[in-house]
Design a protein around this motif. Structure first.
Motif: not given
Length: 442
Positions: A148-165
């Motif tokens: 969309x060629x636009x900046x982010x309009x709000x904060x986004x927080x991501x949390x994830x774990x190290x996982x093996x397949x």
């Protein structure tokens, strides 16, 4: 000597937990995790838990009563004892006539809440579920904004774990690391990509950035981004960013929008994880009443059934408890209006009391299991068994008490006060008259 041996064994069990069962940092969310959607209707982990509790009640009741005998024994005797005890409690409070009306609803509330709370303490809760791949999810979020060629309009927080397949199943090993990443409001997709490259290099390799911009806002240092990408390329198990001209992913490939790095000037269309992934488990089951939606649904139903019983018993005279002629008694008019407001406030009281206790207990168990695996959480499990029972009792008894108050005739209390000990001055003072809503158990 025995005390020392027991203490040594307990300490050994606790210490072994840090090596065998130490999990990644807990991920705590208030709403139920959305597993699937059927049209516009979301199927959440807490809704699944409510359905599981219903299934346990239905199947359990069927199995215990499928061969009914005149003289009960075994499972039939057990369930009949429970029902007889509950009915006796309802009858003692509501009387024989009202007990027959109230018991099916009050008893169902009690058994459903109790079973849902206790089932939530079994090992299948919050441990088995759908794995959401956040490694690709973050890159996809950046791709959408770049398209969309636009900046982010709000904060986004991501949390994830190290996982093996493990054969298509994501498994978080003991001591797995936790990955955290933030996208800031107003940040351009290219800047977010540069910081994401640095964050992945820090997580998967020994790379350390020199500039603070790697973790904040603004443009990351080009030298840091270049070194981070080199570190990822050098490690065969680390993630790999795929340039736009590789593997046939060109600028005309609509399925893979290109994101251009501000620091490097290179466009990337894909991200691969040849080794461990960064993902999060969305559990199939989470305590049903740790979600405010479920407790609010129970509260609304309780409110509606209480009002139904009130109108069923008194007709439109039921409204006389709330609307009193101000010319006769302005004080009771004001009290009646307060009582009307309190009828609706009960919905909030019902919903938040149950939600607060169950959600807090779940968080406490999760945090304690993370901090001190093995042994230490056992005491909290015992406490949660008690809390689950108490919350079922409190909810059911409040419904019963409010129902009794709703079906009382307007003149019952007044008649009792005038012919009992309520003649204080012998002239029928206002204190002897009926107070709207005799039952005030909020």
């Amino acid at each position: 000597m025995k005390i020392i041996v027991i203490a040594v064994i307990a300490l050994a069990v606790i210490l072994s937990g840090f090596f065998i069962a130490a999990g990644p940092e807990p991920h705590i969310v208030i709403p139920g995790e959305v597993l699937w959607k059927v049209g516009f209707f979301p199927i959440t982990s807490t809704l699944m838990a409510a359905w599981l509790a219903m299934l346990v009640l239905i199947v359990g009741t069927f199995l215990m009563t499928r061969s009914m005998n005149l003289i009960p024994s075994g499972a039939q005797n057990f369930i009949e004892s429970i029902i007889d005890f509950l009915y006796g409690q309802v009858e003692e409070i509501a009387g024989e006539k009202n007990a027959r009306r109230f018991f099916p609803v009050v008893g169902t509330f009690f058994l459903f809440i109790l079973v849902a709370n206790w089932v939530a303490l079994t090992p299948i809760f919050k441990s088995i579920g759908i794995t959401k791949d956040y490694g690709h999810e973050i890159f996809h979020e950046i791709q959408l904004k770049a398209e969309k060629d636009k900046p982010f309009d709000k904060d986004k927080h991501f949390l994830a774990w190290q996982m093996e397949d493990a054969g298509g199943i994501g498994v978080a090993q003991s001591g797995a690391k936790t990955f955290k990443f933030e996208i800031h409001a107003g940040e351009a997709p290219g800047d977010a990509l540069d910081r994401y490259i640095i964050a992945l290099a820090e997580f998967y390799t020994d790379f350390k950035p020199h500039a603070d911009a790697a973790h904040g806002t603004g443009h990351a240092d080009p030298a840091d981004v270049e070194a981070a990408l080199a570190a990822l390329e050098a490690d065969p198990k680390a993630p790999k960013f795929i340039p736009a001209d590789d593997h046939g992913h060109g600028e005309d490939d609509k399925a893979h929008a290109a994101v251009t790095s501000v620091a490097l000037g290179t466009s990337y269309t894909a991200l691969e994880f040849p080794g461990d992934k960064i993902a999060l488990v969305y559990p199939f089951f989470r305590a049903a009443f740790s979600d405010l939606n479920n407790t609010l649904a129970l509260a609304i139903f309780a409110f509606l059934v209480i009002e139904f019983w009130g109108f069923q018993s008194l007709g439109f005279g039921y409204l006389g408890k709330f609307f009193i002629n101000p010319l006769k008694n302005p004080i009771l008019t004001f009290v009646g209006l307060l009582e009307l407001v309190s009828e609706f406030i009960r919905i909030i009281s019902f919903a938040f009391r149950l939600f607060g206790n169950i959600f807090a207990g779940g968080v406490l168990l999760l945090i304690l299991t993370f901090l001190v695996p093995f042994l230490a959480p056992l005491g909290i499990y015992g406490l949660e068994l008690f809390v689950g029972l108490i919350q079922a009792v409190v909810f059911a008894m409040l419904v019963l008490v409010f129902a009794v108050g709703a079906v009382e005739h307007h003149g019952d209390e007044e008649h009792h006060d005038e012919h009992g000990g309520g003649h204080g001055d012998g002239h029928g003072s206002p204190a002897a008259h009926h107070q709207p809503g005799a039952v005030q158990a909020h």
